[in-house]
Design an enzyme around this catalytic site. Sequence first.
Site, short mmCIF file in Angstrom:
data_model
loop_
_atom_site.label_atom_id
_atom_site.label_comp_id
_atom_site.label_asym_id
_atom_site.label_seq_id
_atom_site.Cartn_x
_atom_site.Cartn_y
_atom_site.Cartn_z
N ARG A 140 -13.99 -7.68 -0.24
CA ARG A 140 -13.18 -7.36 0.95
C ARG A 140 -12.61 -5.93 0.85
NH1 ARG A 140 -7.69 -5.62 2.16
NH2 ARG A 140 -7.25 -6.32 4.26
N VAL A 141 -12.74 -5.20 1.92
CA VAL A 141 -12.16 -3.87 2.00
C VAL A 141 -11.26 -3.81 3.24
CG1 VAL A 141 -12.64 -1.39 2.24
CG2 VAL A 141 -14.19 -2.83 0.90
N GLY A 142 -10.08 -3.25 3.08
CA GLY A 142 -9.15 -3.15 4.21
C GLY A 142 -9.27 -1.83 4.94
N ASP A 143 -8.24 -1.51 5.68
CA ASP A 143 -8.26 -0.29 6.51
C ASP A 143 -7.98 0.98 5.71
OD1 ASP A 143 -5.62 -1.43 6.08
OD2 ASP A 143 -4.85 0.16 7.37
N THR A 155 0.83 -1.18 0.00
CA THR A 155 0.00 0.00 0.00
C THR A 155 0.88 1.25 0.00
OG1 THR A 155 -1.71 -1.16 1.18
CG2 THR A 155 -1.57 1.20 1.60
N GLY A 178 -0.45 -2.37 6.57
CA GLY A 178 -0.35 -3.58 7.39
C GLY A 178 -1.56 -4.45 7.16
N GLY A 230 -4.86 -5.21 7.15
CA GLY A 230 -5.96 -4.28 7.28
C GLY A 230 -6.98 -4.66 8.34
N1 ASP Z 1 -3.57 -2.30 4.67
C1 ASP Z 1 -3.78 -2.83 3.35
C2 ASP Z 1 -5.04 -3.65 3.33
O1 ASP Z 1 -5.28 -4.40 4.25
C3 ASP Z 1 -2.65 -3.69 2.87
C4 ASP Z 1 -1.26 -3.16 3.01
O2 ASP Z 1 -1.01 -2.24 3.77
O3 ASP Z 1 -0.36 -3.67 2.34
O4 ASP Z 1 -5.77 -3.57 2.36
#
Ligand code: ASP
Length: 309
Positions: free
Chosen positions: A204-207, A176, A228, A230
């Site tokens: 799916r959606v992350g942080d 990211t 990180g 998510g």
């Molecule tokens: N935080 C991102 C997610 O979970 C992934 C990443 O930081 O590499 O979508």
Amino acid sequence: MKVFSIAIHGGAGTLVKGMMTPELEARYKLALKIALDAGYKVLDDGKSSIEAVEIAVKLLEDSPLFNAGKGSVFTAEGTHEMDAAIMDGKSLNAGAISLITGIKNPVSLAKDVMEKSEHVFLAGEGAMQFAKELDYKFEDDHYFYDEFRYNQWQEIKDTDNFQLDHSTKKDSKFGTVGAVACDQDGNIAAATSTGGMTNKKWGRVGDSPMIGAGNYANNKTCAVSCTGSGEFFIRGVVAYDVSCLMEHKGLSLQEASEEVIHKRVLEINGDGGLIAIDAQGNITMPFNTEGMYRACKSSGGKEDISIYK
Ligand code: ASP
């Protein structure tokens, strides 16, 4: 003149040290430097922190090296679904989008949500419709194709596994991207953009696009962009937690960031890192993984571009 500064990251999912070649390391560092210098120039020209984080993230999105924009990972369906967010610490205005495809610079669409809609967060088809109405150009699949990413997906495609770029597996390499900046008026901002995780499904959606989880900015405390796993960053409301520790417990930027990354995130078994800045231009970039692509530059003369500890 007031101190101004910027920090950027390209994810906490670095190649394990043994696999990094000098050539590849130089490519990563150059990509980081290009984005850093562009963001810094915006600040040096007296423009806003919002403009600085947008340009820096756009350039990272345009690089195939990072998991955002052009370099986004493959979903279980072999597509690319991207998420992004941006937040202005002066007004607390924010914009975010998730599950979008075909958009070259998701961070700009997030900024348009903030500036040109009455909403904060648009997702999927609706977000795409919004982009169409603003005459966004849509790129075809070819633009987002990357051989390494494709092979990464092929390895786990027919399984229920998904892969985060910051896991310590041999080929976990990208990440990211994000930027935080403090401009000459002491206004701070944060932006984050991602392709999420390889082989992700079910929308799916992350942080990253979630205000307070992966991205947050408030002039009173800090601007934060996370990278990180998510799911843990959502549960830990990580970016806002840094801000809360500063606001309510009186911790410094560095103390708050370290407490969150080295203690609170670890306590729930999360891995990753963040970049954070305050309205005095102080910067901190903690991570609990082997490395994090990161860079920072301040008008005080400090410049740093690093990958490992
Ligand atoms: N935080 C991102 C997610 O979970 C992934 C990443 O930081 O590499 O979508």
